[in-house]
Design an enzyme around this catalytic site. Sequence first.
Site, PDB file in Angstrom:
ATOM      1  N   LYS A 289     -35.868  -1.056   6.180  1.00  0.00           N
ATOM      2  CA  LYS A 289     -36.851  -2.020   5.674  1.00  0.00           C
ATOM      3  C   LYS A 289     -37.864  -2.377   6.765  1.00  0.00           C
ATOM      4  CE  LYS A 289     -35.162  -2.166   1.521  1.00  0.00           C
ATOM      5  NZ  LYS A 289     -35.905  -1.565   0.402  1.00  0.00           N
TER       6      LYS A 289
ATOM      7  N   TYR B 206     -29.535  -0.158   6.951  1.00  0.00           N
ATOM      8  CA  TYR B 206     -30.360  -0.591   5.821  1.00  0.00           C
ATOM      9  C   TYR B 206     -31.530  -1.462   6.305  1.00  0.00           C
ATOM     10  CZ  TYR B 206     -31.653  -3.463   1.760  1.00  0.00           C
ATOM     11  OH  TYR B 206     -32.354  -4.125   0.787  1.00  0.00           O
TER      12      TYR B 206
ATOM     13  N   SER C   2     -39.257  -4.801   0.446  1.00  0.00           N
ATOM     14  CA  SER C   2     -38.550  -4.830   1.724  1.00  0.00           C
ATOM     15  C   SER C   2     -37.260  -5.641   1.563  1.00  0.00           C
ATOM     16  CB  SER C   2     -39.480  -5.441   2.778  1.00  0.00           C
ATOM     17  OG  SER C   2     -38.851  -5.552   4.017  1.00  0.00           O
ATOM     18  N   SER C   3     -36.896  -6.377   2.580  1.00  0.00           N
ATOM     19  CA  SER C   3     -35.704  -7.228   2.518  1.00  0.00           C
ATOM     20  C   SER C   3     -35.787  -8.259   3.634  1.00  0.00           C
ATOM     21  CB  SER C   3     -34.438  -6.392   2.715  1.00  0.00           C
ATOM     22  OG  SER C   3     -33.332  -7.249   2.987  1.00  0.00           O
TER      23      SER C   3
HETATM   24  N1  LIG Z   1     -30.535  -7.057  -4.715  1.00  0.00           N
HETATM   25  C1  LIG Z   1     -30.818  -7.638  -3.569  1.00  0.00           C
HETATM   26  O1  LIG Z   1     -30.185  -8.635  -3.163  1.00  0.00           O
HETATM   27  C2  LIG Z   1     -31.948  -7.131  -2.710  1.00  0.00           C
HETATM   28  C3  LIG Z   1     -32.315  -7.879  -1.598  1.00  0.00           C
HETATM   29  C4  LIG Z   1     -33.355  -7.460  -0.788  1.00  0.00           C
HETATM   30  C5  LIG Z   1     -34.011  -6.295  -1.091  1.00  0.00           C
HETATM   31  N2  LIG Z   1     -33.624  -5.554  -2.172  1.00  0.00           N
HETATM   32  C6  LIG Z   1     -34.359  -4.314  -2.435  1.00  0.00           C
HETATM   33  O2  LIG Z   1     -34.864  -4.340  -3.756  1.00  0.00           O
HETATM   34  C7  LIG Z   1     -34.924  -3.017  -4.289  1.00  0.00           C
HETATM   35  C8  LIG Z   1     -34.196  -2.969  -5.624  1.00  0.00           C
HETATM   36  O3  LIG Z   1     -32.863  -3.374  -5.388  1.00  0.00           O
HETATM   37  P1  LIG Z   1     -31.864  -3.702  -6.606  1.00  0.00           P
HETATM   38  O4  LIG Z   1     -30.922  -4.692  -6.094  1.00  0.00           O
HETATM   39  O5  LIG Z   1     -32.634  -3.979  -7.837  1.00  0.00           O
HETATM   40  O6  LIG Z   1     -31.109  -2.289  -6.724  1.00  0.00           O
HETATM   41  P2  LIG Z   1     -30.258  -1.665  -7.946  1.00  0.00           P
HETATM   42  O7  LIG Z   1     -29.969  -2.692  -8.978  1.00  0.00           O
HETATM   43  O8  LIG Z   1     -29.130  -0.948  -7.292  1.00  0.00           O
HETATM   44  O9  LIG Z   1     -31.276  -0.591  -8.551  1.00  0.00           O
HETATM   45  C9  LIG Z   1     -31.728   0.447  -7.735  1.00  0.00           C
HETATM   46  C10 LIG Z   1     -32.830   1.206  -8.418  1.00  0.00           C
HETATM   47  O10 LIG Z   1     -33.272   2.254  -7.518  1.00  0.00           O
HETATM   48  C11 LIG Z   1     -33.100   3.520  -8.145  1.00  0.00           C
HETATM   49  N3  LIG Z   1     -32.601   4.510  -7.190  1.00  0.00           N
HETATM   50  C12 LIG Z   1     -31.586   4.370  -6.292  1.00  0.00           C
HETATM   51  N4  LIG Z   1     -31.376   5.548  -5.674  1.00  0.00           N
HETATM   52  C13 LIG Z   1     -32.262   6.440  -6.182  1.00  0.00           C
HETATM   53  C14 LIG Z   1     -32.527   7.809  -5.947  1.00  0.00           C
HETATM   54  N5  LIG Z   1     -31.829   8.545  -5.073  1.00  0.00           N
HETATM   55  N6  LIG Z   1     -33.509   8.405  -6.666  1.00  0.00           N
HETATM   56  C15 LIG Z   1     -34.210   7.700  -7.574  1.00  0.00           C
HETATM   57  N7  LIG Z   1     -34.014   6.403  -7.844  1.00  0.00           N
HETATM   58  C16 LIG Z   1     -33.041   5.771  -7.150  1.00  0.00           C
HETATM   59  C17 LIG Z   1     -32.082   3.307  -9.239  1.00  0.00           C
HETATM   60  O11 LIG Z   1     -32.316   4.275 -10.262  1.00  0.00           O
HETATM   61  P3  LIG Z   1     -31.108   4.915 -11.140  1.00  0.00           P
HETATM   62  O12 LIG Z   1     -30.175   3.838 -11.494  1.00  0.00           O
HETATM   63  O13 LIG Z   1     -31.832   5.490 -12.330  1.00  0.00           O
HETATM   64  O14 LIG Z   1     -30.503   5.970 -10.309  1.00  0.00           O
HETATM   65  C18 LIG Z   1     -32.368   1.878  -9.698  1.00  0.00           C
HETATM   66  O15 LIG Z   1     -33.409   1.852 -10.633  1.00  0.00           O
HETATM   67  C19 LIG Z   1     -34.319  -2.108  -3.214  1.00  0.00           C
HETATM   68  O16 LIG Z   1     -35.350  -1.535  -2.427  1.00  0.00           O
HETATM   69  C20 LIG Z   1     -33.498  -3.065  -2.389  1.00  0.00           C
HETATM   70  O17 LIG Z   1     -33.325  -2.616  -1.060  1.00  0.00           O
HETATM   71  C21 LIG Z   1     -32.607  -5.946  -2.991  1.00  0.00           C
END
Ligand SMILES: NC(=O)c1ccc[n+]([C@@H]2O[C@H](COP(=O)([O-])OP(=O)(O)OC[C@H]3O[C@@H](n4cnc5c(N)ncnc54)[C@H](OP(=O)(O)O)[C@@H]3O)[C@@H](O)[C@H]2O)c1
Length: 250
Positions: A159, A155, A140-141
Amino acid sequence: MGVLAGRTALVTGASRGIGRGIAERLGRDGARVAVHYGRNGGAARETVAAIEAAGGSAFAIRADLRAPGAAEALWEEFDRHADGVDVLVNNAGIGNTRPIAEIGEEEYDAVFAVNVKAPFFILAHGMERLRDHGRVVNISSGLARTAVMPDNMAYAMTKGALDVLSRDLSKVLGARGITVNSVAPGIVDTDNTAELLHGSADGWDRAAAFSALGGVGAPAEIADVVAFLASHEGRWVTGSWVDATGGSLT
Ligand SMILES: NC(=O)c1ccc[n+]([C@@H]2O[C@H](COP(=O)([O-])OP(=O)(O)OC[C@H]3O[C@@H](n4cnc5c(N)ncnc54)[C@H](OP(=O)(O)O)[C@@H]3O)[C@@H](O)[C@H]2O)c1
């Protein structure tokens, strides 16, 4: 022997960022890991290689979670490699930062497709593959519980919906001893937050100031929380929303 020896895990969006951190941790804990990806096959293979280099076992599966029928496509790929799943982590997600008056329907649909529809149908079609006493973790977030960044409203709404899925599904799967929880990161250093953290001279410091601990999260810190929920020790935690924001909501 790792605490997840003999178990199979599936982590969506494990090619990069938080998902990669979770996949590597579950692999170190002994699970055989399905490393799901969307576009970045090379990055997914790097995750698989990192898990194998640490003595674990993993395989990559591809499915575009924006496409209709994505969940069936993902499970079809998965079924070629394994016959059941013990730990399912719905991590793949996309961000959206745009004021409500400017967001178009296509963009709105995209963020809901990847962040809500895909996990919903991955679970709907995955019920029979989930083994009893298994674990489901939805990423989630913190933004689901604070209006501090209102330009991320769509967004944050996704979540919020995901959290309802965690809560209600815990009742459905509880009889089988399967736990379902949401883990909510705050700001974590990934590609997703590159612009926010590294796009300006003071980006990192401003982001760090949100957290009570005065820092920005790392994928490994979120992975540790997921690993607890996936372990035997996490067996009595279900239907929960686990705050992994480093105290950004206090
Ligand atoms: N980073 C933060 O600060 C943060 C904070 C709160 C919550 N989150 C949550 O944590 C999770 C991971 O975030 P992250 O920051 O690690 O993101 P990220 O670095 O942008 O990585 C996103 C991942 O999701 C996959 N993905 C995105 N769109 C896709 C699609 N259409 N089909 C299949 N795969 C897809 C990507 O695969 P490919 O690259 O192979 O396309 C990649 O492996 C998300 O749910 C995000 O909302 C992140």
